[in-house]
Write a protein that holds these residues in place. Structure first.
Motif, PDB file in Angstrom:
ATOM      1  N   CYS A 107       0.429  -1.060  -0.075  1.00 17.74           N
ATOM      2  CA  CYS A 107       0.078   0.158  -0.231  1.00 17.74           C
ATOM      3  C   CYS A 107       0.565   1.000  -0.069  1.00 17.74           C
ATOM      4  O   CYS A 107       2.434   0.969   0.237  1.00 17.74           O
ATOM      5  N   LEU A 128      -9.105  -3.565   2.966  1.00 15.07           N
ATOM      6  CA  LEU A 128      -8.437  -3.999   1.868  1.00 15.07           C
ATOM      7  C   LEU A 128      -8.291  -4.475   0.894  1.00 15.07           C
ATOM      8  O   LEU A 128      -8.121  -5.790   1.223  1.00 15.07           O
ATOM      9  N   ASP A 129      -7.182  -4.648  -0.129  1.00 16.52           N
ATOM     10  CA  ASP A 129      -7.370  -5.193  -1.267  1.00 16.52           C
ATOM     11  C   ASP A 129      -6.141  -6.229  -1.036  1.00 16.52           C
ATOM     12  O   ASP A 129      -5.382  -6.018  -0.117  1.00 16.52           O
ATOM     13  N   LEU A 133      -7.353   2.205  -3.712  1.00 17.43           N
ATOM     14  CA  LEU A 133      -5.569   1.093  -3.312  1.00 17.43           C
ATOM     15  C   LEU A 133      -5.166   0.260  -4.533  1.00 17.43           C
ATOM     16  O   LEU A 133      -4.518  -0.160  -3.489  1.00 17.43           O
ATOM     17  N   SER A 134      -5.534  -0.315  -5.629  1.00 11.60           N
ATOM     18  CA  SER A 134      -4.801  -0.406  -6.141  1.00 11.60           C
ATOM     19  C   SER A 134      -4.939  -0.289  -7.527  1.00 11.60           C
ATOM     20  O   SER A 134      -3.691   0.514  -7.680  1.00 11.60           O
ATOM     21  N   CYS A 182      -2.592  -4.819  -0.833  1.00 11.80           N
ATOM     22  CA  CYS A 182      -3.366  -3.922  -1.731  1.00 11.80           C
ATOM     23  C   CYS A 182      -2.349  -4.517  -2.997  1.00 11.80           C
ATOM     24  O   CYS A 182      -0.965  -3.653  -2.799  1.00 11.80           O
TER      25      CYS A 182
END
Length: 377
Positions: free
Chosen positions: A54, A178-179, A206-207, A334
């Protein structure tokens, strides 16, 4: 093609894997052991590399529910940094990332703030640690002793299960923040087991950054617009009504503010939001026949095909690799890229190897049955 009754039985058994894991977390949390931090990794331990991809720091947390846990249960991890932990071959537990955390030392009696802290500090006499996190919070502690508060994306592991298999999954049952990607590898990170690497990417902010007109192609063979991806969460399930003007890694996707850039606040699961028996698959709805997918789980499954979305999710959510010496895992927050749908592709109705797939359903069913017998449920 299997009879419908056989298919239903299999789905019920496989869905019970996740329910048993949840029960195990509650029963075993107080008896889990954590070895001294000075214990070095040994050949029969399993290495888990936690990677923060991230653009902001996080506080990873670990909850041990069975077996030998790692030397730490929580720590600070800056952006683009990684840290290895080691768990025993008998370990079961979960990992997650705490976001937007603030910790500080305060006067033990007056709670007046003394100074901010990050990690690796000593609490002097007459002081105490205070603070919290926006998501995944486990109280005013960097070393977690409890599971994180919803919503949080979870990585769940059982290192040595039936037939000496390691079972793992990405779970959105507690919500999403979160991813995440889980990569198993044997001997070294240069030997990843690519066909068993689930990825959940549900936030464009976030990605992978996208403009308002770009299409987002995921492995479900569906094209999503920028707006669709960052608005999959039912609006009432968003953790906050608005983030406008607030300092957070989760800016709110205000419909009338194009400058926000497509971010949104974390998403509570239906169970975490309503706490009803139907959404939580409890009480009179504690069986697959009486608890089905809700709006949240349907949308979560649409953007993260390989992730658990509710307690009795279908069989396309649990991954397995041999539990052997030298087996390791990477949990990345992320990761970027797109979500996977590996299990549906390999094991679903469209698979070209139906007998092999059905064989896997059968032995996975046996896992659940044996687990229920051992636990006395």
């Amino acid at each position: 093609m299997a009879p419908k009754s056989t298919t239903l039985t299999t789905l019920l058994c496989l869905a019970a894997i996740h329910v048993c894991n949840v029960i195990q977390y509650v029963l075993a949390a107080q008896t889990a052991t954590t070895p001294d931090f000075k214990i070095p990794p040994i050949s029969d331990n399993r290495t888990i590399s936690i990677v923060n991809n991230c653009s902001f720091p996080v506080y990873p947390a670990v909850l041990t529910t069975n077996g030998t846990g790692p030397y730490t249960t929580g720590f600070y991890l800056p952006s683009k940094q990684s840290r290895n932990i080691w768990v025993g071959w008998d370990w079961s537990g979960r990992l997650w990332a705490r976001t937007n955390c603030t910790f500080y030392l305060a006067n033990a009696t007056t709670s007046v703030k003394i100074r901010d802290v990050v990690d690796n500090f000593t609490i002097p006499d007459g002081q105490k640690l205070a603070g919290n996190c926006l998501t995944g919070d486990c109280g005013p502690a960097i070393q977690c002793q409890l599971s994180g508060l919803a919503p949080t994306t979870l990585a769940e592991f059982t290192m040595t299960g039936w037939m000496k298999q390691t079972f793992f999954d990405i779970s959105l049952v507690d919500g999403y923040d979160l991813d995440m990607k889980i990569t198993p590898f044997h001997d070294s990170p240069e030997k990843p087991r690519v066909n068993n690497t689930p990825i959940c990417v549900a936030s464009t902010t976030l990605s992978s950054p996208l403009s308002g007109t770009d299409l987002y192609q995921n492995t479900l063979n569906e094209s999503f617009t920028f707006n669709t991806i960052h608005r999959w969460c039912p609006r009432q399930n968003l953790l906050f009504d608005s983030q406008k003007g607030k300092q957070s890694v989760f800016p709110y996707p205000d419909d009338n503010d194009p400058t926000i850039g497509g971010g949104w606040t974390p998403c509570l699961s239906a169970c975490a939001y309503t706490q009803s028996e139907w959404d939580c698959c409890t009480g009179k709805h504690d069986k697959a026949e009486t608890c089905g997918p809700n709006l949240y789980s349907k949308r979560a499954k649409q953007v993260c095909g390989d992730a658990y979305s509710y307690a009795y999710d279908d069989y396309l959510s649990t991954f397995a690799v041999p539990s052997v010496k030298g087996e390791g895992f990477e949990v990345m927050f992320c990761p970027g890229g797109v979500s996977t749908n590996i299990l549906k592709t390999v094991l679903g109705s469209g698979s070209s190897n139906g007998l092999e797939c059905w064989g896997r359903w059968l032995w996975l069913s046996v896992i659940v049955i044996l687990g229920l017998l051992v636990s006395g449920l």
